[in-house]
Structure formats: C-alpha cells, structure tokens
Write an enzyme that holds these catalytic residues in place. Structure first.
Site, PDB file in Angstrom:
ATOM      1  N   ARG A 185       0.774  -1.226  -0.115  1.00 28.55           N
ATOM      2  CA  ARG A 185       0.100   0.101   0.054  1.00 28.55           C
ATOM      3  C   ARG A 185       0.980   1.052  -0.029  1.00 28.55           C
ATOM      4  O   ARG A 185       0.588   2.030  -0.686  1.00 28.55           O
ATOM      5  CB  ARG A 185      -0.969   0.001   1.076  1.00 28.55           C
ATOM      6  CG  ARG A 185      -2.167  -0.891   1.051  1.00 28.55           C
ATOM      7  CD  ARG A 185      -3.197  -0.790   2.332  1.00 28.55           C
ATOM      8  NE  ARG A 185      -2.746  -1.310   3.493  1.00 28.55           N
ATOM      9  CZ  ARG A 185      -2.713  -2.495   3.985  1.00 28.55           C
ATOM     10  NH1 ARG A 185      -3.872  -3.448   3.087  1.00 28.55           N
ATOM     11  NH2 ARG A 185      -2.396  -2.955   5.002  1.00 28.55           N
ATOM     12  N   PHE A 217     -10.755  -5.963  -6.136  1.00 30.74           N
ATOM     13  CA  PHE A 217     -11.055  -6.690  -4.596  1.00 30.74           C
ATOM     14  C   PHE A 217     -10.597  -5.743  -3.577  1.00 30.74           C
ATOM     15  O   PHE A 217      -9.450  -5.819  -2.956  1.00 30.74           O
ATOM     16  CB  PHE A 217      -9.952  -7.778  -4.669  1.00 30.74           C
ATOM     17  CG  PHE A 217     -10.184  -8.822  -5.909  1.00 30.74           C
ATOM     18  CD1 PHE A 217     -11.126  -9.773  -5.971  1.00 30.74           C
ATOM     19  CD2 PHE A 217      -9.202  -8.619  -7.130  1.00 30.74           C
ATOM     20  CE1 PHE A 217     -11.461 -10.715  -6.923  1.00 30.74           C
ATOM     21  CE2 PHE A 217      -9.633  -9.489  -8.302  1.00 30.74           C
ATOM     22  CZ  PHE A 217     -10.479 -10.293  -8.287  1.00 30.74           C
ATOM     23  N   ASP A 220     -15.499  -4.289  -5.274  1.00 28.47           N
ATOM     24  CA  ASP A 220     -15.531  -5.507  -4.412  1.00 28.47           C
ATOM     25  C   ASP A 220     -16.952  -6.000  -4.550  1.00 28.47           C
ATOM     26  O   ASP A 220     -17.815  -5.280  -4.895  1.00 28.47           O
ATOM     27  CB  ASP A 220     -15.170  -4.886  -3.100  1.00 28.47           C
ATOM     28  CG  ASP A 220     -14.670  -6.456  -2.435  1.00 28.47           C
ATOM     29  OD1 ASP A 220     -13.384  -6.535  -2.137  1.00 28.47           O
ATOM     30  OD2 ASP A 220     -15.451  -7.088  -1.747  1.00 28.47           O
ATOM     31  N   SER A 221     -17.165  -7.449  -4.414  1.00 25.96           N
ATOM     32  CA  SER A 221     -18.208  -7.987  -4.403  1.00 25.96           C
ATOM     33  C   SER A 221     -19.112  -7.834  -3.133  1.00 25.96           C
ATOM     34  O   SER A 221     -20.186  -8.035  -3.064  1.00 25.96           O
ATOM     35  CB  SER A 221     -18.162  -9.569  -4.779  1.00 25.96           C
ATOM     36  OG  SER A 221     -17.374 -10.210  -3.943  1.00 25.96           O
ATOM     37  N   ASP A 251      -5.710  -7.661  -6.123  1.00 27.18           N
ATOM     38  CA  ASP A 251      -5.277  -8.490  -4.983  1.00 27.18           C
ATOM     39  C   ASP A 251      -6.668  -9.377  -4.667  1.00 27.18           C
ATOM     40  O   ASP A 251      -7.243  -8.842  -3.493  1.00 27.18           O
ATOM     41  CB  ASP A 251      -5.144  -7.331  -3.874  1.00 27.18           C
ATOM     42  CG  ASP A 251      -4.764  -8.029  -2.489  1.00 27.18           C
ATOM     43  OD1 ASP A 251      -4.079  -9.121  -2.619  1.00 27.18           O
ATOM     44  OD2 ASP A 251      -4.839  -7.573  -1.524  1.00 27.18           O
ATOM     45  N   CYS A 287      -2.172 -14.702  -3.139  1.00 27.52           N
ATOM     46  CA  CYS A 287      -1.958 -15.075  -1.794  1.00 27.52           C
ATOM     47  C   CYS A 287      -2.369 -16.491  -1.431  1.00 27.52           C
ATOM     48  O   CYS A 287      -2.535 -16.968  -0.413  1.00 27.52           O
ATOM     49  CB  CYS A 287      -2.902 -14.305  -0.788  1.00 27.52           C
ATOM     50  SG  CYS A 287      -4.659 -14.383  -0.830  1.00 27.52           S
TER      51      CYS A 287
HETATM   52  N1  SAH Z   1      -6.719  -5.769  -1.163  1.00 27.50           N
HETATM   53  C1  SAH Z   1      -7.372  -5.777  -0.015  1.00 27.50           C
HETATM   54  C2  SAH Z   1      -7.584  -7.219   0.351  1.00 27.50           C
HETATM   55  C3  SAH Z   1      -8.217  -7.897  -0.750  1.00 27.50           C
HETATM   56  S1  SAH Z   1      -9.181  -9.298   0.045  1.00 27.50           S
HETATM   57  C4  SAH Z   1      -6.709  -4.963   1.120  1.00 27.50           C
HETATM   58  O1  SAH Z   1      -5.430  -4.403   0.924  1.00 27.50           O
HETATM   59  O2  SAH Z   1      -7.187  -4.637   2.220  1.00 27.50           O
HETATM   60  C5  SAH Z   1     -10.059  -9.997  -1.111  1.00 27.50           C
HETATM   61  C6  SAH Z   1     -11.510  -9.092  -1.432  1.00 27.50           C
HETATM   62  O3  SAH Z   1     -12.161  -9.769  -2.389  1.00 27.50           O
HETATM   63  C7  SAH Z   1     -12.580  -9.373  -0.264  1.00 27.50           C
HETATM   64  O4  SAH Z   1     -13.139  -8.240  -0.019  1.00 27.50           O
HETATM   65  C8  SAH Z   1     -13.828  -9.943  -1.244  1.00 27.50           C
HETATM   66  O5  SAH Z   1     -15.117  -9.624  -0.775  1.00 27.50           O
HETATM   67  C9  SAH Z   1     -13.417  -9.542  -2.499  1.00 27.50           C
HETATM   68  N2  SAH Z   1     -13.983 -10.789  -3.552  1.00 27.50           N
HETATM   69  C10 SAH Z   1     -13.916 -12.058  -3.565  1.00 27.50           C
HETATM   70  N3  SAH Z   1     -14.382 -12.559  -4.733  1.00 27.50           N
HETATM   71  C11 SAH Z   1     -14.540 -11.508  -5.536  1.00 27.50           C
HETATM   72  C12 SAH Z   1     -15.140 -11.184  -6.830  1.00 27.50           C
HETATM   73  N4  SAH Z   1     -15.365 -12.180  -7.702  1.00 27.50           N
HETATM   74  N5  SAH Z   1     -15.221  -9.901  -7.370  1.00 27.50           N
HETATM   75  C13 SAH Z   1     -15.200  -8.837  -6.465  1.00 27.50           C
HETATM   76  N6  SAH Z   1     -14.441  -9.132  -5.384  1.00 27.50           N
HETATM   77  C14 SAH Z   1     -14.499 -10.304  -4.862  1.00 27.50           C
END
Ligand code: SAH
Length: 416
Positions: A212, A236, A258-259, A320, A360
C-alpha cells in the site's frame, strides 16, 4: 526429560526434518511411545533412534507433529515459550513508528507453529490453530499481554482449521474488553477502521502494508512525470486499502471494486476518515484537487470485461484477489482465474501504466505465478517490464526452511 514421549520415524523419513522443515506428517511416523496427550511434547527420532526435534503432538491431524526446536539441548518449558514471545515482539519493534497494526506472531516463522497474533492498537487478535499452541494458550496469552501492555485479547480462530486438529471451537473475548464495532488503526499517514469481530482474517490485510505504501509512492512519481495523477483501478478493494493509499497520494481518480457491500461501506468510511471522500476536499492539500472516488459493488471478472467494452483506461491497476487455490488440487483452476483477471486488467492499462498483481495462494508458487501473468500479458498484447517482486511485510517473515510460509507474492509490472 526422561518421561517425554517420542515419535519414531520410518526409515528415510527424516530427510525433511534434517533440512529443518518443521512438520511431521502422520505417514512418516512408525510408532509413538509414551501415550502423549494432545499438544504434549514429543521427541522426534529417526528410525535409528537419533534425536531430530522437539515437537508438539497433534493426534488427529495429518500434520501429526509440529516442531518447536531442532536442538536436543533446549528445554521446551514455560521459560522457552516466554522467550519465543519476547523474541517475536522484539523482532517487530521497529514497525511501531509506522503503524498501530502489526502481526506479532506468525506461526512457524516465530517457532510457534499454528499461532497467529495481530496487534491492533491495544487489542490483540489471536488464532490458535494447532494442538501445541493451544495446550500453552494461557501461558502465551499471559506473556503477550505482559510484553505488549495490551489488556484485551480477542480470538478469531478458524473453527474448520481447529477441527482438523481435533480442537473444539474457540473464539471471542479471551481477556479484557470486547472490541468496539470498529477499531481505528494508523498505517503510515493514513487511518483505517478495522472490524476485528467480523473482518477478513483478523480484520485487516496487515500483510499488504508495504505494498500500500508503494502505491502511495508510485502515484506522486507518475504525477510528476505526466503532470496529472494516475487513474487508479483497485480490484478486490476490501475496506479500501490500496485505493485510499492512491487517493491520499494524489491519484486523479480511484475506482474500487469489490463484491461485498459491507466491505465497500467500510471502504467509504475509510475514505471519509482520511478526508478523501467527496465533500471533504478541504482536507486534501490545497495544491491539488481531491481524487474522484468511484465505488463499484460487483464481480471483478465481469466488471473488468464491462470496462473494456466501455473503453475505460487506467494508469495504475491493483489486483489483490482472495486465495483462489486453498490446496494443491485447485492450482489448475486457480491458474485460469489468475490468468483471466490479469489478462483483462492488462487490456485496460495505458502504456507507461503499472499493474500490481498479487496472489495469496501458498499453493501457487512464485515462479508459476510469474508464468501465469506473463502468459496473460502476451495474450493481452502488453509488453511489460518486471519492475519488482513484491511480498508481505517484515512482520510476516518467511523461514528459509519453511517456504510454505511465503503465501503472498506480487509482481510490479510496467507496460511499455
Ligand atoms: N486488497 C485488499 C484485500 C483484498 S481481500 C486490502 O489490501 O485490504 C479480497 C477481497 O475480494 C474481499 O474483500 C472479497 O470481498 C473480494 N472478492 C472476492 N471475490 C470477488 C469477486 N469475484 N469480485 C469482486 N470481489 C471479490
């Protein structure tokens, strides 16, 4: 230590322990003598009786023993656990200046397999995922509180992981006060609300701290080079992380996808908290206009395709995603998913723009991940420089002898 139980390995099964890998699988053990209780101390011995390691017994788990130490002369007593906690906390001391959210204990990397402890302000959030650390729970908590001065311990152990170890459900307040709905943490010059009770992992993706910050450094560099801040796409986004770092550093616009509507709601609160949301212009430095923030609740796979149809372009994209492969059997399917999003993202990236692409999934090795992304770049017709390999922060160290601990990897690509 004459009463200590022992596990005798099958012939030839001592090789991984000789390399100081800390796990002993059930299939490697010929016999266990001494009827050890769950979590009890075991001496692990080679077929010829040679001492290999001190370990904790996990009678129900496929990983039947997890090593504390490879030194026969060490005594695995209360003082030993106190010393491990102290070493782990001391190892992170230099992070205190930059953040109030730190991983204090990271399992095997701190010689405490199965234990995770994250500090958020004056709350410790724990995960006890092995019989060994569970058997010493009180002692560990006592020492963690003493060493950090935190009075509050909240547990977020995963019931599924505990059940694999034959452990019952744990969770909730272990000590002190229950966490408020949100705890406000500081990371560099930004603040984030964290939901310790329901948030992902222990509440926040502490592991992405350095990355970040990298985004926060890339944005002004791009601004200086091109005369305007990049248009950023944060896929995400969870509670805003990378997008807030970009907006805080002067991005022209940030689109966060995000979903989860709950995650997005907290992401918007986090933007507000940092004076970045519309209507908070006054909080941004007077020298530049506030970033335009867009929040999209939807599926990243679909959104990326939709954005291509709309002809949208970005100069900085972050991918991510959640763990696509939770075990080796899912690697192939996960590889297709990683390729899909990287291909779609690279098609939206302007020449000169950068992509930060993460995985991850521990089951996806770094070299495989790089190959997947390289394949996506070829299919997207995007020639790229590999500017840097990215990883989790210093509070998530990887033991050279335990590469499984290195789950987070990322690539910083620059499109030519
Ligand atoms: N980048 C973030 C962490 C990501 S965690 C940070 O630094 O804080 C992964 C995220 O992906 C979660 O919030 C989850 O809700 C979302 N997610 C999972 N599958 C998804 C999809 N198909 N489309 C959109 N978001 C998704």
């Amino acid at each position: 230590m004459c009463a200590v139980a022992s596990a005798l390995l099958k012939p030839g099964k001592d090789r991984s322990l000789a390399r100081r890998h800390p796990w002993v699988y059930a299939g490697a053990i010929a016999s266990v003598t001494g009827e050890p209780a769950s979590g009890a101390l075991l001496a692990v011995r080679a077929a010829d009786g040679r001492f290999l390691a001190w370990a904790a017994y996990s009678p129900a788990s496929a990983i039947r023993a997890r090593c504390w130490s490879f030194e026969e002369s060490e005594r695995i007593d209360a003082a030993w656990f106190v010393a491990r906690v102290n070493a782990a906390v001391r190892r992170r001391a230099d992070l205190d200046a930059s953040t109030t959210a730190v991983r204090l204990v990271f399992g095997e990397a701190d010689a405490l397999p199965g234990l995770v402890v994250d500090r958020y302000e004056d709350f410790l959030v724990t995960q006890f995922h092995s019989c060994g650390v569970d058997a010493h729970r009180e002692l560990l908590i006592e020492e963690l509180c003493r060493r950090t001065g935190c009075a509050n311990v909240f547990d977020r152990s995963d019931p599924a992981l505990r059940s694999r170890e034959g452990l019952g459900v744990l969770g909730g307040v272990l000590r002190g006060a229950a966490p408020p709905k949100h705890v406000c943490i500081r990371e560099h010059n930004l603040r984030y609300w964290v939901d310790l009770r329901h948030g992902h992992k222990t509440g926040f993706y502490i592991d992405q701290r350095d990355n970040r910050r990298l985004v926060g450094e890339l944005v002004p560099r791009m601004l200086a080079r091109h005369g305007r801040g990049p248009r950023v796409l944060n896929c995400f986004c969870y509670t805003g992380g990378f997008g807030i770092a970009a907006a805080g550093a002067g991005a022209q616009a940030v689109t966060s996808v995000d979903s989860s509507s709950d995650a997005l709601a907290l992401a918007r609160d986090n933007a507000r908290l940092n004076g970045l949301e519309e209507g908070a212009r006054a909080a941004a430095p007077a020298t530049r206009p506030a970033s335009r923030l867009e929040w999209v609740c939807g599926d990243v796979f679909e959104q990326l395709r939709g954005m291509r149809t709309e002809g949208r372009r970005f100069e900085l994209i972050v991918l991510d995603p959640p763990k696509f492969a939770t075990n080796p059997h899912q690697v192939e399917r996960a590889a297709r998913a990683y390729k899909d999003i990287n291909l779609s993202a690279l098609r939206l990236l302007e020449p000169g723009g950068v992509l930060l692409s993460f995985s991850c999934s521990a089951a996806i090795q770094p070299d495989l991940f790089q190959k997947i992304v390289a394949g996506a770049a070829i299919d997207a017709g995007a020639d790229c420089y590999l500017r840097a390999r990215l990883a989790a922060g210093a509070d998530h160290p990887t033991l050279l002898t335990h590469p499984e601990g290195e789950y987070l990897k990322g690539l910083l690509l620059e499109r030519l």
